[in-house]
Motif scaffolding. Structure first.
Motif, short mmCIF file in Angstrom:
data_model
loop_
_atom_site.label_atom_id
_atom_site.label_comp_id
_atom_site.label_asym_id
_atom_site.label_seq_id
_atom_site.Cartn_x
_atom_site.Cartn_y
_atom_site.Cartn_z
N LEU A 51 16.08 4.70 -6.20
CA LEU A 51 14.97 5.29 -5.51
C LEU A 51 14.62 6.47 -6.06
O LEU A 51 13.59 6.78 -6.26
CB LEU A 51 15.08 5.25 -4.00
N GLU A 52 15.87 7.28 -6.37
CA GLU A 52 15.64 8.59 -7.08
C GLU A 52 14.99 8.45 -8.33
O GLU A 52 13.96 8.92 -8.57
CB GLU A 52 17.04 9.15 -7.02
N HIS A 55 11.38 7.55 -8.09
CA HIS A 55 10.61 8.78 -7.89
C HIS A 55 10.45 9.61 -9.10
O HIS A 55 9.06 9.82 -9.13
CB HIS A 55 11.56 9.73 -6.92
N ARG A 80 13.89 1.97 3.53
CA ARG A 80 13.82 3.08 2.30
C ARG A 80 13.08 2.93 1.25
O ARG A 80 12.29 3.92 0.96
CB ARG A 80 15.34 3.71 1.68
N GLN A 83 9.45 3.41 2.77
CA GLN A 83 9.10 4.82 2.60
C GLN A 83 8.58 5.18 1.31
O GLN A 83 7.71 6.08 1.22
CB GLN A 83 10.33 5.70 3.19
N TRP A 84 9.65 4.85 0.26
CA TRP A 84 9.37 5.29 -0.92
C TRP A 84 7.85 4.79 -1.54
O TRP A 84 7.16 5.33 -1.99
CB TRP A 84 10.26 4.68 -1.85
N ARG A 85 7.61 3.73 -1.05
CA ARG A 85 6.28 2.88 -1.34
C ARG A 85 5.08 3.80 -0.87
O ARG A 85 3.97 3.78 -1.37
CB ARG A 85 6.20 1.39 -0.84
N HIS A 88 4.55 6.85 -2.68
CA HIS A 88 4.13 6.69 -4.02
C HIS A 88 2.59 5.64 -4.13
O HIS A 88 2.91 5.07 -5.11
CB HIS A 88 5.17 6.33 -5.20
#
Length: 165
Positions: A51-52, A55, A80, A83-85, A88
């Motif tokens: 995920l990092e 990002h 998680r 949330q990233w989706r 972004h």
């Protein structure tokens, strides 16, 4: 495990390979990534380092194209990533496909795909069989053509946010 062209035939080896492929795509992938799976539940999408890396990859000129038959299992299995989706949304195009339409009648079709043009093509054929092609323009072109055909018959899905009335 070193990434190399070939066929992989163990569930554990494929899971490890998929994690490495996704990390490599996030670190070295170009403008576009294409991912396809029935529901992405067994992908390592809750992995912190992945995920990092994603990002850092998610710049405004980039595009992650997702295809799934059903995103609800993904929502439950990978909060998680969800949330990233949401964070972004500007780089993501997510569509839902009909499983029956994703199957090519003339040849075997993979059940999962990671395509990073100019870098690699990962195809999962069964839960215990996958293949990897590195920097193979012909394989990339045929996979992209197949992916595009499914995407064209798919509907928008997996919105970044839910609008209420």
């Amino acid at each position: 495990m070193e990434l190399k062209d070939g066929v992989y035939e163990s569930r554990d080896e494929i899971q490890q390979l998929l994690r490495q492929v996704l990390l490599l795509c996030a670190e070295q992938g170009g403008r576009e990534l294409c991912w396809m799976d029935s529901d992405f539940t067994d992908w390592p999408l809750s992995d912190g380092p992945l995920l990092e890396a994603l990002h850092g990859w998610a710049l405004p000129h980039r595009r992650l194209r997702l295809l799934a038959a059903d995103y609800e299992p993904l929502r439950r299995a990978h909060p998680r990533f969800v949330q990233w989706r949401q964070l972004h949304d500007h780089v993501i195009a997510a569509k839902a496909f009909d499983r029956a339409e994703a199957v090519e009648r003339s040849q075997p079709s993979p059940i999962g795909v990671v395509l990073a043009p100019g870098l690699l093509v990962f195809k999962r054929w069964t839960p215990t069989r996958a293949s990897l092609s590195l920097r193979n323009a012909r394989e990339e072109a045929t996979t992209l053509e197949w992916f595009d055909a499914i995407e064209q018959r798919s509907n928008d899905s997996f919105a970044g946010s839910t609008l209420g009335l």
